[in-house]
Design an enzyme around this catalytic site. Structure first.
Site, PDB file in Angstrom:
ATOM      1  N   HIS A 169      -1.461  -0.260 -11.466  1.00  0.00           N
ATOM      2  CA  HIS A 169      -2.691  -0.255 -10.697  1.00  0.00           C
ATOM      3  C   HIS A 169      -3.309  -1.083 -10.612  1.00  0.00           C
ATOM      4  O   HIS A 169      -4.613  -1.367 -11.874  1.00  0.00           O
ATOM      5  CB  HIS A 169      -3.202   1.612 -10.999  1.00  0.00           C
ATOM      6  CG  HIS A 169      -3.254   1.342  -9.849  1.00  0.00           C
ATOM      7  ND1 HIS A 169      -5.269   1.695  -9.162  1.00  0.00           N
ATOM      8  CD2 HIS A 169      -3.030   2.992  -8.769  1.00  0.00           C
ATOM      9  CE1 HIS A 169      -4.967   2.490  -7.724  1.00  0.00           C
ATOM     10  NE2 HIS A 169      -3.931   2.813  -7.576  1.00  0.00           N
TER      11      HIS A 169
ATOM     12  N   ASP B  29       3.509   7.081  -7.444  1.00  0.00           N
ATOM     13  CA  ASP B  29       4.256   5.914  -6.939  1.00  0.00           C
ATOM     14  C   ASP B  29       5.766   6.190  -8.015  1.00  0.00           C
ATOM     15  O   ASP B  29       6.724   6.977  -7.739  1.00  0.00           O
ATOM     16  CB  ASP B  29       4.652   4.523  -6.365  1.00  0.00           C
ATOM     17  CG  ASP B  29       3.109   5.068  -5.004  1.00  0.00           C
ATOM     18  OD1 ASP B  29       3.236   6.236  -4.440  1.00  0.00           O
ATOM     19  OD2 ASP B  29       2.343   3.937  -5.245  1.00  0.00           O
TER      20      ASP B  29
ATOM     21  N   HIS C 218       0.703  -0.774  -0.013  1.00  0.00           N
ATOM     22  CA  HIS C 218      -0.326   0.036   0.117  1.00  0.00           C
ATOM     23  C   HIS C 218       0.757   1.057   0.011  1.00  0.00           C
ATOM     24  O   HIS C 218       1.485   1.778  -1.307  1.00  0.00           O
ATOM     25  CB  HIS C 218      -1.043   0.123   1.126  1.00  0.00           C
ATOM     26  CG  HIS C 218      -2.386   0.711   1.352  1.00  0.00           C
ATOM     27  ND1 HIS C 218      -2.034   1.606   0.177  1.00  0.00           N
ATOM     28  CD2 HIS C 218      -3.200   1.453   1.871  1.00  0.00           C
ATOM     29  CE1 HIS C 218      -3.138   2.588   0.387  1.00  0.00           C
ATOM     30  NE2 HIS C 218      -3.763   2.814   1.608  1.00  0.00           N
TER      31      HIS C 218
HETATM   32  N1  CMC Z   1       5.460  -4.566 -14.331  1.00  0.00           N
HETATM   33  C1  CMC Z   1       5.729  -5.646 -14.873  1.00  0.00           C
HETATM   34  N2  CMC Z   1       4.169  -6.077 -14.999  1.00  0.00           N
HETATM   35  C2  CMC Z   1       3.053  -6.525 -14.516  1.00  0.00           C
HETATM   36  C3  CMC Z   1       2.754  -4.616 -13.858  1.00  0.00           C
HETATM   37  C4  CMC Z   1       4.324  -4.284 -13.345  1.00  0.00           C
HETATM   38  N3  CMC Z   1       4.183  -3.497 -12.596  1.00  0.00           N
HETATM   39  N4  CMC Z   1       1.536  -4.723 -12.916  1.00  0.00           N
HETATM   40  C5  CMC Z   1       0.920  -5.320 -13.625  1.00  0.00           C
HETATM   41  N5  CMC Z   1       1.849  -6.410 -14.691  1.00  0.00           N
HETATM   42  C6  CMC Z   1       1.232  -7.358 -15.179  1.00  0.00           C
HETATM   43  C7  CMC Z   1       0.774  -8.866 -14.951  1.00  0.00           C
HETATM   44  O1  CMC Z   1       1.717  -9.685 -13.939  1.00  0.00           O
HETATM   45  C8  CMC Z   1      -0.205  -9.453 -15.587  1.00  0.00           C
HETATM   46  O2  CMC Z   1       0.072 -10.038 -16.689  1.00  0.00           O
HETATM   47  P1  CMC Z   1      -0.130 -11.181 -17.655  1.00  0.00           P
HETATM   48  O3  CMC Z   1      -1.890 -10.511 -17.790  1.00  0.00           O
HETATM   49  O4  CMC Z   1       0.820 -11.789 -18.257  1.00  0.00           O
HETATM   50  O5  CMC Z   1      -0.242 -12.104 -15.796  1.00  0.00           O
HETATM   51  C9  CMC Z   1      -1.251  -8.126 -16.239  1.00  0.00           C
HETATM   52  O6  CMC Z   1       0.272  -6.886 -16.045  1.00  0.00           O
HETATM   53  C10 CMC Z   1      -1.781  -7.681 -15.226  1.00  0.00           C
HETATM   54  O7  CMC Z   1      -1.362  -7.020 -13.521  1.00  0.00           O
HETATM   55  P2  CMC Z   1      -2.393  -7.871 -12.415  1.00  0.00           P
HETATM   56  O8  CMC Z   1      -1.112  -7.607 -10.929  1.00  0.00           O
HETATM   57  O9  CMC Z   1      -3.401  -8.858 -12.691  1.00  0.00           O
HETATM   58  O10 CMC Z   1      -2.820  -6.229 -12.072  1.00  0.00           O
HETATM   59  P3  CMC Z   1      -3.061  -5.836 -10.384  1.00  0.00           P
HETATM   60  O11 CMC Z   1      -4.450  -5.104 -10.684  1.00  0.00           O
HETATM   61  O12 CMC Z   1      -3.842  -7.007  -9.383  1.00  0.00           O
HETATM   62  O13 CMC Z   1      -2.304  -4.930  -9.957  1.00  0.00           O
HETATM   63  C11 CMC Z   1      -1.216  -3.577  -9.194  1.00  0.00           C
HETATM   64  C12 CMC Z   1      -2.150  -4.288  -9.355  1.00  0.00           C
HETATM   65  C13 CMC Z   1      -0.330  -2.283  -9.058  1.00  0.00           C
HETATM   66  C14 CMC Z   1      -0.758  -4.335  -7.700  1.00  0.00           C
HETATM   67  C15 CMC Z   1       0.685  -4.094  -9.913  1.00  0.00           C
HETATM   68  O14 CMC Z   1       0.381  -3.482 -11.210  1.00  0.00           O
HETATM   69  C16 CMC Z   1       1.306  -3.776  -9.427  1.00  0.00           C
HETATM   70  O15 CMC Z   1       2.381  -4.344  -8.989  1.00  0.00           O
HETATM   71  N6  CMC Z   1       2.547  -2.842 -10.043  1.00  0.00           N
HETATM   72  C17 CMC Z   1       4.173  -2.145  -8.791  1.00  0.00           C
HETATM   73  C18 CMC Z   1       4.009  -1.154  -7.900  1.00  0.00           C
HETATM   74  C19 CMC Z   1       3.239  -0.133  -7.637  1.00  0.00           C
HETATM   75  O16 CMC Z   1       3.464   0.531  -8.523  1.00  0.00           O
HETATM   76  N7  CMC Z   1       2.171  -0.178  -6.746  1.00  0.00           N
HETATM   77  C20 CMC Z   1       1.656   0.896  -6.069  1.00  0.00           C
HETATM   78  C21 CMC Z   1      -0.113   1.304  -7.281  1.00  0.00           C
HETATM   79  S1  CMC Z   1      -0.283   3.013  -6.707  1.00  0.00           S
HETATM   80  C22 CMC Z   1      -0.912   3.297  -5.194  1.00  0.00           C
HETATM   81  C23 CMC Z   1      -1.347   3.886  -4.490  1.00  0.00           C
HETATM   82  O17 CMC Z   1      -3.166   3.314  -5.560  1.00  0.00           O
HETATM   83  O18 CMC Z   1      -2.691   4.050  -3.587  1.00  0.00           O
END
Ligand code: CMC
Length: 445
Positions: free
Chosen positions: A323, A380, A284
């Site tokens: 995100h 971020d 988070h």
């Molecule tokens: N780098 C590479 N691939 C990614 C990333 C990333 N940062 N984020 C998602 N993917 C890929 C993921 O591997 C998946 O690929 P595939 O369909 O081939 O399996 C696809 O994109 C969908 O990803 P997901 O994990 O299902 O997406 P999610 O909505 O569950 O995850 C997230 C969102 C924020 C956890 C993720 O994008 C992530 O880990 N990002 C990096 C961490 C980050 O920057 N977090 C800060 C968020 S902003 C904080 C706030 O608003 O408070």
């Protein structure tokens, strides 16, 4: 029958449903039910009538992480993730960043509308005159190990405030609620700065009530031997803007934690403490720390292509991208992107990491792997670079986030208390453990 649900006997064709209803056929029994649809949702309790037998508990929903469950009605923050829109009380974040200040936004998200001049002056006066903390807080801070994490110190000192203001437990008293909002927003920068100074072994700096909210915070962080700290207006404005950008983000992990704890009718300091705890986690509040570590690991612009290949192979994530809600450029990232240069200019620094970040963004936005998955920079990606340029150590990044998010937590908590549908949060479970087991004496185990 409960409101919103009617059994329609066997066979889906015998329904009397309106257009605003959902017909569910239970294939276990052949019975059909009409469930009322309001605002695109069905009430989970309406499903309880769906039973296979009289003694059946009734149908529940299973939703770990609340990924598809609306737990409240809220008028604070609107997000359209596909369109990249963020609004507080209906006003786009871009307008707030351009024309407003953090204190004004805090007032608006808590009380529902922009203050008039008189309301704003009173609010700013009240916040400014409650920035000091009880001297005992210094002893509390002093009891931590020298290298204690500042977020741990903040967490415990926010909780400790409840012991200094026991009357805040009268949460139905409007005046007490107002004072708790004022005290929390006024004192959290002081607690945050004290935890920072403590972690460096530096003397605490008391609030300077002649400075702005952001200016005073910079003074409490960075003032040394000079008689008066004069904040650079560019840094003051950049910090204030970061506070606006982080003020609220609807029902995220920490806001949900505040609402769950607050639903027990605990005092506001303890409820906000639950929010600080939720934010402490790396999934988070800690993502900007991960971005900076990633940039440091990449080391130079030449290594960017190799790094991105590793991301595409699935060896690692591109931190600061993607995100759960935004499937477009995070509007907050767009707003602060340009501030990085201005802060570097103000601090007369060169960021070794900025060029790497720009190259990463350029290449990722041009790469089918990222565009097809709708992975764009989030807030971020750049916030850590700004904090770093300001001279704020990485351990403090989450603390900075907590300072800003306090107004959002208070807004969510206030809304919860005013909600006539409020109930103590008490999720259900699907029990998977043993039943009717016998106690085995120690000697027989
Ligand atoms: N780098 C590479 N691939 C990614 C990333 C990333 N940062 N984020 C998602 N993917 C890929 C993921 O591997 C998946 O690929 P595939 O369909 O081939 O399996 C696809 O994109 C969908 O990803 P997901 O994990 O299902 O997406 P999610 O909505 O569950 O995850 C997230 C969102 C924020 C956890 C993720 O994008 C992530 O880990 N990002 C990096 C961490 C980050 O920057 N977090 C800060 C968020 S902003 C904080 C706030 O608003 O408070």
């Amino acid at each position: 029958m409960t409101d919103g649900l009617q059994s329609t006997g066997s066979g889906a064709d015998s329904t009397t449903e309106s257009n605003d209803s959902l017909t569910i056929t239970d294939n276990r029994t052949g019975k059909s039910y009409d469930v009322e649809v309001t605002d695109g949702t069905v009430r989970a309790m309406d499903l309880r009538q769906i039973k296979v037998s009289e003694d059946d508990f009734g149908m529940m929903t299973y939703d770990p992480g609340f990924t598809n469950t609306a737990a409240c009605r809220s008028a604070v923050t609107y997000i359209d993730g596909d369109a990249g829109i963020l609004e507080h009380r209906g006003i786009p974040i871009e307008q707030l960043c351009e024309h407003s200040t953090y204190l004004e936004v805090a007032y608006m998200i808590i009380f529902g509308s922009l203050p008039n001049q008189e309301q704003y002056d009173q609010w700013a006066h009240d916040i400014t005159h409650h920035t000091y903390v009880h001297e005992n807080i210094k002893e509390h801070m002093g009891s931590f190990w020298h290298d204690a994490h500042p977020m741990g110190m903040l967490l415990s000192s926010v909780g400790a405030l409840s012991t200094f203001y026991p009357d805040a437990a009268n949460i139905d008293d409007e005046r007490e609620r107002y004072m708790a909002a004022v005290r929390l927003i006024a004192k959290i920068p002081t607690l945050a700065a004290f935890s920072y100074r403590r972690s460096l072994g530096l003397p605490y700096v008391y609030p300077d009530n002649d400075l702005s909210y952001a200016g005073n915070f910079l003074s409490m962080l960075f003032k040394m031997a000079e008689p008066r700290y004069e904040p650079d207006p560019r840094l003051e404005r950049a910090l204030d803007k970061l506070f606006i950008l982080h003020a609220d983000h609807e029902q995220n992990c920490s806001a949900a934690a505040v609402r769950v704890a607050g639903s027990s009718r605990v005092d506001p300091y303890s409820a906000i403490g639950a929010g600080v705890a939720g934010l402490y986690g790396p999934l988070h509040g800690g993502a900007n720390v991960a971005v900076l570590r990633m940039l440091q690991r990449i080391g130079s612009v030449e290594n960017v292509p190799d790094f991105l290949e590793g991301v595409k192979r699935g060896d690692e994530r591109l931190m600061g991208f993607g995100h759960r809600v935004y499937k477009n450029y995070d509007p907050r990232a767009r707003i602060i992107r340009d501030d990085v240069d201005e802060v570097l200019e103000a601090t007369n620094k060169q960021s070794p990491w900025l060029d790497i970040a720009i190259e990463l963004e350029k290449r990722a936005l041009d790469d089918e792997y990222f565009t097809s998955r709708k992975l764009y920079p989030n807030v971020d990606f750049y916030s850590g670079l700004i904090y770093e340029a300001m001279g704020i150590p990485t351990d403090m990044f989450t603390v900075m986030f907590a300072v800003a998010r306090t107004s959002g937590w208070i807004a969510q908590w206030t809304e919860l208390l005013n909600d006539s549908e409020m109930k103590i949060a008490r999720p259900r479970q699907i029990y998977t453990g043993a039943r009717d087991a016998d106690y085995v004496p120690m000697s027989k185990r």
